[in-house]
Design a protein around this motif. Structure first.
Motif, PDB file in Angstrom:
ATOM      1  N   ASN A 251      10.532  -0.186  -1.377  1.00 52.80           N
ATOM      2  CA  ASN A 251       9.773  -0.622  -2.547  1.00 52.80           C
ATOM      3  C   ASN A 251       9.398   0.598  -3.376  1.00 52.80           C
ATOM      4  N   ASP A 252      10.040   0.753  -4.528  1.00 54.26           N
ATOM      5  CA  ASP A 252       9.827   1.939  -5.358  1.00 54.26           C
ATOM      6  C   ASP A 252       8.382   2.049  -5.847  1.00 54.26           C
ATOM      7  N   ASP A 253       7.795   0.929  -6.256  1.00 52.97           N
ATOM      8  CA  ASP A 253       6.432   0.963  -6.784  1.00 52.97           C
ATOM      9  C   ASP A 253       5.446   1.385  -5.702  1.00 52.97           C
ATOM     10  N   LEU A 254       5.601   0.821  -4.504  1.00 52.90           N
ATOM     11  CA  LEU A 254       4.695   1.164  -3.413  1.00 52.90           C
ATOM     12  C   LEU A 254       4.883   2.620  -2.993  1.00 52.90           C
ATOM     13  N   ALA A 255       6.132   3.064  -2.905  1.00 50.55           N
ATOM     14  CA  ALA A 255       6.393   4.455  -2.535  1.00 50.55           C
ATOM     15  C   ALA A 255       5.807   5.416  -3.562  1.00 50.55           C
ATOM     16  N   GLY A 256       5.930   5.085  -4.849  1.00 49.48           N
ATOM     17  CA  GLY A 256       5.368   5.937  -5.894  1.00 49.48           C
ATOM     18  C   GLY A 256       3.862   6.005  -5.832  1.00 49.48           C
ATOM     19  N   ALA A 257       3.220   4.867  -5.542  1.00 46.38           N
ATOM     20  CA  ALA A 257       1.760   4.850  -5.429  1.00 46.38           C
ATOM     21  C   ALA A 257       1.295   5.704  -4.256  1.00 46.38           C
ATOM     22  N   ILE A 258       2.019   5.645  -3.144  1.00 44.02           N
ATOM     23  CA  ILE A 258       1.653   6.447  -1.972  1.00 44.02           C
ATOM     24  C   ILE A 258       1.844   7.931  -2.265  1.00 44.02           C
ATOM     25  N   GLU A 259       2.913   8.270  -2.961  1.00 44.47           N
ATOM     26  CA  GLU A 259       3.138   9.676  -3.314  1.00 44.47           C
ATOM     27  C   GLU A 259       2.028  10.209  -4.217  1.00 44.47           C
ATOM     28  N   ASP A 260       1.587   9.410  -5.173  1.00 45.62           N
ATOM     29  CA  ASP A 260       0.483   9.827  -6.048  1.00 45.62           C
ATOM     30  C   ASP A 260      -0.801  10.028  -5.252  1.00 45.62           C
ATOM     31  N   LEU A 261      -1.058   9.140  -4.311  1.00 45.38           N
ATOM     32  CA  LEU A 261      -2.261   9.255  -3.480  1.00 45.38           C
ATOM     33  C   LEU A 261      -2.184  10.487  -2.586  1.00 45.38           C
ATOM     34  N   LEU A 262      -0.988  10.809  -2.103  1.00 45.31           N
ATOM     35  CA  LEU A 262      -0.836  11.994  -1.253  1.00 45.31           C
ATOM     36  C   LEU A 262      -1.143  13.262  -2.039  1.00 45.31           C
ATOM     37  N   LEU A 263      -0.678  13.348  -3.280  1.00 39.73           N
ATOM     38  CA  LEU A 263      -0.980  14.519  -4.094  1.00 39.73           C
ATOM     39  C   LEU A 263      -2.483  14.646  -4.337  1.00 39.73           C
ATOM     40  N   LYS A 264      -3.167  13.523  -4.449  1.00 36.84           N
ATOM     41  CA  LYS A 264      -4.601  13.552  -4.707  1.00 36.84           C
ATOM     42  C   LYS A 264      -5.411  13.876  -3.460  1.00 36.84           C
ATOM     43  N   HIS A 265      -5.070  13.248  -2.325  1.00 32.59           N
ATOM     44  CA  HIS A 265      -5.901  13.353  -1.120  1.00 32.59           C
ATOM     45  C   HIS A 265      -5.328  14.299  -0.061  1.00 32.59           C
ATOM     46  N   LYS A 266      -4.051  14.671  -0.183  1.00 37.56           N
ATOM     47  CA  LYS A 266      -3.392  15.662   0.672  1.00 37.56           C
ATOM     48  C   LYS A 266      -3.013  15.150   2.058  1.00 37.56           C
ATOM     49  N   VAL A 267      -3.766  14.204   2.615  1.00 38.05           N
ATOM     50  CA  VAL A 267      -3.370  13.556   3.857  1.00 38.05           C
ATOM     51  C   VAL A 267      -3.832  12.108   3.789  1.00 38.05           C
ATOM     52  N   LEU A 268      -2.920  11.194   4.155  1.00 41.97           N
ATOM     53  CA  LEU A 268      -3.189   9.756   4.105  1.00 41.97           C
ATOM     54  C   LEU A 268      -3.071   9.161   5.499  1.00 41.97           C
ATOM     55  N   PHE A 269      -3.879   8.140   5.767  1.00 39.11           N
ATOM     56  CA  PHE A 269      -3.894   7.495   7.077  1.00 39.11           C
ATOM     57  C   PHE A 269      -3.753   5.984   6.930  1.00 39.11           C
ATOM     58  N   PHE A 270      -3.060   5.399   7.890  1.00 39.13           N
ATOM     59  CA  PHE A 270      -2.816   3.963   7.910  1.00 39.13           C
ATOM     60  C   PHE A 270      -3.006   3.480   9.343  1.00 39.13           C
ATOM     61  N   ARG A 271      -3.711   2.367   9.541  1.00 36.74           N
ATOM     62  CA  ARG A 271      -3.905   1.783  10.864  1.00 36.74           C
ATOM     63  C   ARG A 271      -2.974   0.576  11.046  1.00 36.74           C
ATOM     64  N   ASP A 272      -2.702   0.283  12.319  1.00 37.82           N
ATOM     65  CA  ASP A 272      -2.047  -0.976  12.715  1.00 37.82           C
ATOM     66  C   ASP A 272      -0.750  -1.221  11.956  1.00 37.82           C
ATOM     67  N   GLN A 273       0.096  -0.202  11.900  1.00 43.92           N
ATOM     68  CA  GLN A 273       1.383  -0.321  11.226  1.00 43.92           C
ATOM     69  C   GLN A 273       2.477  -0.662  12.235  1.00 43.92           C
ATOM     70  N   ASP A 274       3.164  -1.744  11.989  1.00 46.44           N
ATOM     71  CA  ASP A 274       4.237  -2.202  12.876  1.00 46.44           C
ATOM     72  C   ASP A 274       5.558  -1.667  12.339  1.00 46.44           C
ATOM     73  N   MET A 275       5.999  -0.531  12.860  1.00 45.41           N
ATOM     74  CA  MET A 275       7.224   0.107  12.378  1.00 45.41           C
ATOM     75  C   MET A 275       8.093   0.517  13.547  1.00 45.41           C
ATOM     76  N   ASN A 276       9.403   0.429  13.359  1.00 40.79           N
ATOM     77  CA  ASN A 276      10.321   1.025  14.313  1.00 40.79           C
ATOM     78  C   ASN A 276      10.764   2.394  13.790  1.00 40.79           C
ATOM     79  N   ASP A 277      11.603   3.075  14.551  1.00 42.22           N
ATOM     80  CA  ASP A 277      11.995   4.439  14.157  1.00 42.22           C
ATOM     81  C   ASP A 277      12.787   4.453  12.853  1.00 42.22           C
ATOM     82  N   ALA A 278      13.630   3.462  12.636  1.00 44.97           N
ATOM     83  CA  ALA A 278      14.417   3.420  11.411  1.00 44.97           C
ATOM     84  C   ALA A 278      13.519   3.228  10.189  1.00 44.97           C
ATOM     85  N   GLN A 279      12.522   2.357  10.301  1.00 48.02           N
ATOM     86  CA  GLN A 279      11.579   2.156   9.197  1.00 48.02           C
ATOM     87  C   GLN A 279      10.728   3.394   8.970  1.00 48.02           C
TER      88      GLN A 279
END
Length: 282
Positions: free
Chosen positions: A25-53
């Motif tokens: 998702n380009d929009d979601l990825a762009g929003a996360i990148e903008d937040l990373l530049l602002k906050h420098k480290v981002l955290f997410f709880r309870d993420q259901d991901m495999n290695d490929a994701q």
């Protein structure tokens, strides 16, 4: 999406989204990148991901690289395993303040770290804002270090316990690079203090303005380097994150340092990390 600032220095916890969706998702990825530049480290709880994701999310920031001494996940060469157990060797290489792999000519841009299993208590990770560390240095120190450069090496850290033939082979593969002591962020143009546990010495400290006779610069340069490295230890520049299974951290390695707190043995701690290629510091 909900964004909760964690400290006055850096860090934000993001909720209300599935991070795995950012891989496509380009929009979601762009929003996360903008937040990373602002906050420098981002955290997410309870993420259901495999290695490929996991790898797909990290690749939104750039190509991935492996660590030369750490096992990679089968089928995902961009994901490495940082797994500890009661049977693991009693290594303490992670519990020092560092930017990842500054012993490379082009250190990583950042990383995405995912918790698979962690101790019920302990095994936290800490981050420090090195732009803030530079900003709050005394003016006279900032003026003195703005043009300094320093050597970085893995030789005196995790390679010190390896056989000499392994040390020499790694030295040939990764010659010790020289980086600026004050790094400029390639996107925000902010300046950050860029010395850490891998930094061994300044390479251009010996000038007429600093030396009176012979080698009397040596003690002064060593004391200055230790002082600069110690800035990451100031609590006002830090945050501390308590892991839970499924938690994910994304950090900007260009302007932060981190410290894996080794207070949990004998316990299992299993983390998978995707490391994102970076550019040459300037």
């Amino acid at each position: 999406m909900k964004v909760e600032t964690l400290t006055c220095a850096l860090g934000a916890e993001i909720s209300g989204i599935s991070l795995a969706e950012a891989g496509a998702n380009d929009d979601l990825a762009g929003a996360i990148e903008d937040l990373l530049l602002k906050h420098k480290v981002l955290f997410f709880r309870d993420q259901d991901m495999n290695d490929a994701q996991h790898a797909a999310v990290a690749r939104r920031f750039g190509e991935l690289e492996d660590h030369p001494l750490t096992t990679s996940v089968n089928g995902e060469p961009g994901i490495i395993r940082i797994w500890k157990s009661p049977e693991s060797p009693p290594e303490r290489y992670e519990n020092s303040w560092h930017n990842d792999a500054t012993w490379r000519e082009c250190p990583p841009m950042g990383a995405v770290l995912r918790c698979i299993e962690c101790p019920p208590v302990g095994g936290d990770t800490m981050w420090a804002n090195m732009e803030l560390a530079f900003e709050r240095l005394p003016d006279r120190v900032k003026e003195d270090i703005i043009d300094l450069r320093a050597r970085h090496s893995m030789e005196s850290t995790f390679m010190a316990a390896k056989p000499i033939q392994d040390q020499l082979a790694m030295k040939e593969r990764f010659p010790d690079p020289e980086h600026p002591v004050v790094r400029t962020h390639p996107v925000t143009k902010a300046k950050a203090l860029f010395v850490n546990a891998f930094t061994t010495h300044f390479t251009n400290f010996l000038t007429a303005s600093r030396v009176r006779y012979g080698q009397d610069y040596t003690d002064g340069s060593g004391e200055l380097l230790r002082y600069l490295i110690s800035q990451a230890q100031i609590p006002e520049y830090q945050l501390r994150w308590r892991w839970t299974p499924g938690a994910v951290a994304i950090w900007d390695n260009r302007c932060t340092q981190h410290y894996a707190v080794m207070d949990y043995p004998p316990c299992v701690r299993r983390m998978n990390r995707a490391t994102i290629m970076g550019d040459r510091p300037f």
